[in-house]
Design a protein around this motif. Sequence first.
Motif, PDB file in Angstrom:
ATOM      1  N   GLY A  27       0.784  -1.224   0.000  1.00 32.61           N
ATOM      2  CA  GLY A  27       0.000   0.000   0.000  1.00 32.61           C
ATOM      3  C   GLY A  27       0.814   1.272   0.000  1.00 32.61           C
ATOM      4  N   VAL A  28       2.136   1.176  -0.161  1.00 35.42           N
ATOM      5  CA  VAL A  28       2.979   2.358  -0.147  1.00 35.42           C
ATOM      6  C   VAL A  28       2.756   3.164  -1.426  1.00 35.42           C
ATOM      7  CG1 VAL A  28       5.335   3.199   0.054  1.00 35.42           C
ATOM      8  CG2 VAL A  28       4.657   1.095   1.203  1.00 35.42           C
ATOM      9  N   GLY A  29       2.509   4.459  -1.282  1.00 31.06           N
ATOM     10  CA  GLY A  29       2.292   5.296  -2.450  1.00 31.06           C
ATOM     11  C   GLY A  29       0.919   5.171  -3.064  1.00 31.06           C
ATOM     12  N   LYS A  30       0.007   4.522  -2.385  1.00 31.65           N
ATOM     13  CA  LYS A  30      -1.331   4.320  -2.934  1.00 31.65           C
ATOM     14  C   LYS A  30      -2.092   5.635  -3.083  1.00 31.65           C
ATOM     15  CE  LYS A  30      -5.635   1.799  -1.926  1.00 31.65           C
ATOM     16  NZ  LYS A  30      -6.283   0.820  -1.015  1.00 31.65           N
ATOM     17  N   LEU A  31      -1.894   6.563  -2.140  1.00 29.83           N
ATOM     18  CA  LEU A  31      -2.694   7.789  -2.087  1.00 29.83           C
ATOM     19  C   LEU A  31      -1.851   9.005  -2.445  1.00 29.83           C
ATOM     20  CD1 LEU A  31      -4.579   7.005   1.234  1.00 29.83           C
ATOM     21  CD2 LEU A  31      -5.412   6.698  -1.106  1.00 29.83           C
ATOM     22  N   PRO A  32      -2.483  10.121  -2.819  1.00 34.39           N
ATOM     23  CA  PRO A  32      -1.725  11.333  -3.157  1.00 34.39           C
ATOM     24  C   PRO A  32      -0.900  11.833  -1.984  1.00 34.39           C
ATOM     25  CG  PRO A  32      -4.015  11.527  -3.891  1.00 34.39           C
ATOM     26  CD  PRO A  32      -3.942  10.291  -3.041  1.00 34.39           C
ATOM     27  N   VAL A  33       0.278  12.346  -2.291  1.00 33.53           N
ATOM     28  CA  VAL A  33       1.132  12.960  -1.279  1.00 33.53           C
ATOM     29  C   VAL A  33       0.500  14.273  -0.806  1.00 33.53           C
ATOM     30  CG1 VAL A  33       3.312  14.221  -1.004  1.00 33.53           C
ATOM     31  CG2 VAL A  33       3.315  11.928  -1.962  1.00 33.53           C
ATOM     32  N   MET A  34       0.627  14.540   0.485  1.00 30.13           N
ATOM     33  CA  MET A  34       0.226  15.816   1.072  1.00 30.13           C
ATOM     34  C   MET A  34       1.436  16.397   1.804  1.00 30.13           C
ATOM     35  SD  MET A  34      -3.474  14.784   2.697  1.00 30.13           S
ATOM     36  CE  MET A  34      -3.695  16.419   3.432  1.00 30.13           C
ATOM     37  N   LYS A 271      -7.923  14.249  -7.009  1.00 32.79           N
ATOM     38  CA  LYS A 271      -6.918  13.372  -6.389  1.00 32.79           C
ATOM     39  C   LYS A 271      -5.489  13.768  -6.772  1.00 32.79           C
ATOM     40  CE  LYS A 271     -10.364  10.966  -4.754  1.00 32.79           C
ATOM     41  NZ  LYS A 271     -10.541   9.532  -4.928  1.00 32.79           N
ATOM     42  N   ALA A 272      -5.258  15.081  -6.927  1.00 37.78           N
ATOM     43  CA  ALA A 272      -3.903  15.570  -7.151  1.00 37.78           C
ATOM     44  C   ALA A 272      -3.119  15.561  -5.841  1.00 37.78           C
ATOM     45  CB  ALA A 272      -3.949  16.993  -7.715  1.00 37.78           C
ATOM     46  N   PRO A 273      -1.774  15.535  -5.903  1.00 37.48           N
ATOM     47  CA  PRO A 273      -0.996  15.778  -4.685  1.00 37.48           C
ATOM     48  C   PRO A 273      -1.359  17.140  -4.096  1.00 37.48           C
ATOM     49  CG  PRO A 273       0.408  14.980  -6.459  1.00 37.48           C
ATOM     50  CD  PRO A 273      -0.926  15.275  -7.078  1.00 37.48           C
ATOM     51  N   LEU A 274      -1.377  17.231  -2.787  1.00 27.73           N
ATOM     52  CA  LEU A 274      -1.701  18.485  -2.097  1.00 27.73           C
ATOM     53  C   LEU A 274      -0.431  18.998  -1.428  1.00 27.73           C
ATOM     54  CD1 LEU A 274      -5.160  17.546  -0.498  1.00 27.73           C
ATOM     55  CD2 LEU A 274      -4.700  18.656  -2.702  1.00 27.73           C
ATOM     56  N   ILE A 299     -11.828  12.891   0.838  1.00 29.08           N
ATOM     57  CA  ILE A 299     -12.063  12.448  -0.541  1.00 29.08           C
ATOM     58  C   ILE A 299     -10.735  12.253  -1.251  1.00 29.08           C
ATOM     59  CG2 ILE A 299     -13.242  12.961  -2.707  1.00 29.08           C
ATOM     60  CD1 ILE A 299     -15.119  12.586  -0.301  1.00 29.08           C
ATOM     61  N   ASN A 300      -9.807  13.202  -1.083  1.00 28.52           N
ATOM     62  CA  ASN A 300      -8.485  13.080  -1.697  1.00 28.52           C
ATOM     63  C   ASN A 300      -7.776  11.808  -1.236  1.00 28.52           C
ATOM     64  OD1 ASN A 300      -5.309  13.921  -1.286  1.00 28.52           O
ATOM     65  ND2 ASN A 300      -6.161  14.741  -3.182  1.00 28.52           N
ATOM     66  N   GLN A 301      -7.949  11.445   0.026  1.00 19.43           N
ATOM     67  CA  GLN A 301      -7.247  10.310   0.621  1.00 19.43           C
ATOM     68  C   GLN A 301      -8.136   9.068   0.734  1.00 19.43           C
ATOM     69  OE1 GLN A 301      -3.737  10.560   1.910  1.00 19.43           O
ATOM     70  NE2 GLN A 301      -3.989  12.148   0.339  1.00 19.43           N
ATOM     71  N   ASP A 302      -9.181   8.992  -0.067  1.00 17.12           N
ATOM     72  CA  ASP A 302     -10.128   7.880  -0.018  1.00 17.12           C
ATOM     73  C   ASP A 302      -9.403   6.552  -0.233  1.00 17.12           C
ATOM     74  OD1 ASP A 302     -12.179   5.954  -0.699  1.00 17.12           O
ATOM     75  OD2 ASP A 302     -13.510   7.613  -1.193  1.00 17.12           O
ATOM     76  N   PRO A 303      -9.508   5.600   0.700  1.00 18.86           N
ATOM     77  CA  PRO A 303      -8.793   4.332   0.560  1.00 18.86           C
ATOM     78  C   PRO A 303      -9.482   3.322  -0.348  1.00 18.86           C
ATOM     79  CG  PRO A 303     -10.017   4.341   2.615  1.00 18.86           C
ATOM     80  CD  PRO A 303     -10.218   5.707   1.994  1.00 18.86           C
TER      81      PRO A 303
END
Length: 433
Positions: A27-34, A271-274, A299-303
Amino acid sequence: MIPSRTFVTVVIAILSIATSTDAVMNGVGKLPVMGYNAWNAFACNVNETIIIQTAQYMKDYGLLDVGYNHVNLDDCWAMKDRSATGEVMSDTTRFPSMNNLTDQLHALGFYAGIYSDSGWFTCAGYPGSFMHEEQDAMTFQSWGFDFLKYDNCAIPFDDIVREGVMGKYQRMADALVKVAEDTGTTFIFSLCEWGWNQVWLWGAQMSHSWRINGDIEPVWRSIASITNSASFITQATNFYGRNDLDMLEIGNGNLTYDEAKTHFTVWALVKAPLLIGTNLATISQEMVSILKNQEIIAINQDPVYGTSISPFRWGINPDWTSNATYPAQYWSGPSENGTVIMLINTLSQPADMFFNLTESPWIRAGIQYSVRDLWTHTDNGTAVRDFTAIDVPAHGVVALLLKEDGYESAGMMPPCAGEALTQCTAENGTKYS
């Protein structure tokens, strides 16, 4: 201390080698970076003290607590010349010890990011990584960095590089994979190629995110133009790879409060990086409150759903019209907790915004929906068949979460809603008209 990970950061070339595949499975890198990027606020006027002070502001303002856990350098951190053996070196005055910098960031709870370029030089004229990719990747890893932004200036002549744009970036992707194999750690790799019409076609093969446009400016014209670009390539975004719309200019320039809300909402929901690009020493608490909207961040970090929201109607223009001044206005997409709706008033005066629920492909006919406003943080009753947002501010936004709330009442007329009305047919073949 920084949270432990099986892999320090995310996957490079996620389909290519076992190390990267393992990172995906974890799951590493699954979601946008903040997080934060130093360029827009400081450009080359940056040093270790500024970076650590910024990280402290991130903690003090509660930004780390809501997920902004990266602090990234940009250009100008290096000496102008490499060492006699070819190593890139940090500026001895402004960044006397990169290990000390990353240790401090990690101790504060942040991941640390660095910057380089796929050409001979960076955009500010410092050493680029072309023909030094593996050497630089190992240096960045030895300094303790977790993230690499990789730019597109000072491109070598064709008879030297003998590659397309993708191949030029693949050189560093391969180097980072080699470092991952040798050390057991990998980088989040963020491409900065600027070409929305091409980079998204291949960016997901090697990176966490890819820039789709030139540098953002803290004015509405720039926000509208980038939103327009993003509206045509939302299909490129999913877990492990997404369109990068550039940094968040919340609190910079002449953006009004409503424009800043729209800016943040678009970036988050596609879902862009924030990555915050503001001088946090001068940002207002009103603007900080925008950055900390946890219902939008969720929403941005929705799993469960990694895809971007997409336009279901352009609004002012016919559908699929590219207009940098008046981009698509009506957007929707799925989320873990319901259907997300985003309405953008691209006009320079307030306006009501109406849509039929089933215009969104994520809405079911014959169902009524409860309405949650993600900016007022209020439950606003039930929508049946259609919804009107009243008096949306100029360049403002409405963000809603619609949840199924039972069937429509019996006997609704007309018997079919929206565009379905033209083919609304009874079981005996009689059409409603």
